[in-house]
Design a protein around this motif. Structure first.
Motif, mmCIF file in Angstrom:
data_model
loop_
_atom_site.group_PDB
_atom_site.id
_atom_site.type_symbol
_atom_site.label_atom_id
_atom_site.label_comp_id
_atom_site.label_asym_id
_atom_site.label_seq_id
_atom_site.Cartn_x
_atom_site.Cartn_y
_atom_site.Cartn_z
ATOM 1 N N GLN A 20 5.876 -18.031 -1.473
ATOM 2 C CA GLN A 20 4.586 -17.722 -2.266
ATOM 3 C C GLN A 20 4.773 -18.071 -3.740
ATOM 4 O O GLN A 20 5.852 -17.784 -4.199
ATOM 5 C CB GLN A 20 4.245 -16.226 -2.234
ATOM 6 C CG GLN A 20 3.857 -15.839 -0.706
ATOM 7 C CD GLN A 20 3.405 -14.266 -0.489
ATOM 8 O OE1 GLN A 20 4.112 -13.489 -1.312
ATOM 9 N NE2 GLN A 20 2.902 -13.993 0.502
ATOM 10 N N ASN A 21 3.479 -18.372 -4.448
ATOM 11 C CA ASN A 21 3.631 -18.518 -5.851
ATOM 12 C C ASN A 21 3.381 -17.050 -6.541
ATOM 13 O O ASN A 21 3.461 -16.242 -6.010
ATOM 14 C CB ASN A 21 2.322 -19.322 -6.573
ATOM 15 C CG ASN A 21 0.985 -18.768 -6.214
ATOM 16 O OD1 ASN A 21 0.940 -17.593 -6.204
ATOM 17 N ND2 ASN A 21 0.009 -19.450 -6.215
ATOM 18 N N LYS A 22 4.027 -16.983 -7.730
ATOM 19 C CA LYS A 22 4.190 -15.967 -8.741
ATOM 20 C C LYS A 22 2.898 -15.047 -8.663
ATOM 21 O O LYS A 22 2.955 -13.913 -8.574
ATOM 22 C CB LYS A 22 4.574 -16.318 -10.053
ATOM 23 C CG LYS A 22 5.162 -15.046 -10.606
ATOM 24 C CD LYS A 22 5.661 -15.643 -12.224
ATOM 25 C CE LYS A 22 5.958 -14.252 -12.900
ATOM 26 N NZ LYS A 22 5.509 -13.189 -13.121
ATOM 27 N N ALA A 23 1.828 -15.555 -8.730
ATOM 28 C CA ALA A 23 0.673 -15.097 -8.913
ATOM 29 C C ALA A 23 0.387 -14.057 -7.579
ATOM 30 O O ALA A 23 -0.260 -13.106 -7.768
ATOM 31 C CB ALA A 23 -0.334 -16.072 -9.304
ATOM 32 N N THR A 24 0.534 -14.640 -6.546
ATOM 33 C CA THR A 24 0.466 -14.085 -5.261
ATOM 34 C C THR A 24 1.161 -12.899 -5.046
ATOM 35 O O THR A 24 0.950 -11.832 -4.664
ATOM 36 C CB THR A 24 0.566 -14.837 -4.115
ATOM 37 O OG1 THR A 24 -0.371 -16.300 -4.090
ATOM 38 C CG2 THR A 24 0.247 -14.280 -2.664
ATOM 39 N N LYS A 30 0.826 -5.410 -6.995
ATOM 40 C CA LYS A 30 0.097 -4.404 -7.596
ATOM 41 C C LYS A 30 -0.878 -3.743 -6.538
ATOM 42 O O LYS A 30 -0.960 -2.599 -6.497
ATOM 43 C CB LYS A 30 -0.683 -5.327 -8.481
ATOM 44 C CG LYS A 30 -1.768 -4.340 -9.431
ATOM 45 C CD LYS A 30 -1.006 -3.597 -10.242
ATOM 46 C CE LYS A 30 -1.822 -2.871 -11.328
ATOM 47 N NZ LYS A 30 -1.172 -1.946 -12.062
ATOM 48 N N ALA A 31 -1.328 -4.523 -5.519
ATOM 49 C CA ALA A 31 -2.214 -4.028 -4.555
ATOM 50 C C ALA A 31 -1.415 -2.990 -3.587
ATOM 51 O O ALA A 31 -1.844 -2.053 -3.174
ATOM 52 C CB ALA A 31 -2.920 -5.087 -3.541
ATOM 53 N N GLY A 32 -0.251 -3.407 -3.258
ATOM 54 C CA GLY A 32 0.738 -2.310 -2.690
ATOM 55 C C GLY A 32 0.859 -0.799 -2.995
ATOM 56 O O GLY A 32 1.143 0.038 -2.390
ATOM 57 N N GLU A 33 0.681 -0.953 -4.016
ATOM 58 C CA GLU A 33 0.702 0.539 -5.158
ATOM 59 C C GLU A 33 -0.340 1.493 -4.514
ATOM 60 O O GLU A 33 -0.350 2.642 -4.700
ATOM 61 C CB GLU A 33 0.606 0.345 -6.627
ATOM 62 C CG GLU A 33 1.545 -0.263 -7.214
ATOM 63 C CD GLU A 33 1.301 -0.435 -8.604
ATOM 64 O OE1 GLU A 33 0.474 0.172 -9.247
ATOM 65 O OE2 GLU A 33 2.099 -1.537 -9.475
ATOM 66 N N TYR A 34 -1.725 0.836 -3.851
ATOM 67 C CA TYR A 34 -2.676 1.480 -3.535
ATOM 68 C C TYR A 34 -2.876 1.699 -2.043
ATOM 69 O O TYR A 34 -3.740 2.127 -1.568
ATOM 70 C CB TYR A 34 -4.051 0.898 -4.056
ATOM 71 C CG TYR A 34 -3.991 1.042 -5.452
ATOM 72 C CD1 TYR A 34 -4.187 1.958 -6.289
ATOM 73 C CD2 TYR A 34 -3.699 -0.331 -6.337
ATOM 74 C CE1 TYR A 34 -4.077 2.049 -7.602
ATOM 75 C CE2 TYR A 34 -3.692 -0.304 -7.581
ATOM 76 C CZ TYR A 34 -3.868 0.895 -8.276
ATOM 77 O OH TYR A 34 -3.968 0.737 -9.452
#
Length: 119
Positions: A20-24, A30-34
């Protein structure tokens, strides 16, 4: 001038498949935090007796997808690449029937709402 290639596709260049690229990667972190909070929202909606049944079912479906994975879909089809006149006529008839039914439903909605007057 040099003979070295610049640009274009070259063997061994670029990001490898599956990496995966860095942005992904950053977005997933970040999404995993929620994750827990998001799952709790699905549970709350699913258990809310005030929520419409369709919304409750959708929340339950999302929870099942995340816990058990989406069910596999198998399609058994024979495709010849040819469409005979009978098949074309059946498709056309079906589409026209659906269009007519849709127009009738829409007309009834407009009548029910008083937007048009039934004749």
């Amino acid at each position: 001038m040099t003979d070295s290639k610049r640009g274009g596709k070259r063997a061994g260049s670029g990001r490898k498949k599956g990496v995966q690229n860095k942005a992904t990667i950053d977005l997933k972190c970040k999404a995993g935090e929620y994750t827990e909070e998001a799952i709790q929202v699905f549970v709350d909606v699913m258990r809310d007796p005030e929520a419409p049944a369709a919304v409750r079912v959708q929340a339950a479906d999302k929870l099942l997808d995340r816990s058990h994975g989406k069910p596999a879909i198998y399609v058994d089809a024979q495709i010849s690449g040819k469409m005979d006149a009978e098949m074309l006529h059946r498709i056309e008839t079906e589409m026209m029937d659906r269009l007519e039914a849709s127009r009738a439903r829409q007309r009834q909605v407009l009548i029910d709402r008083g937007i048009i007057i039934e004749e």
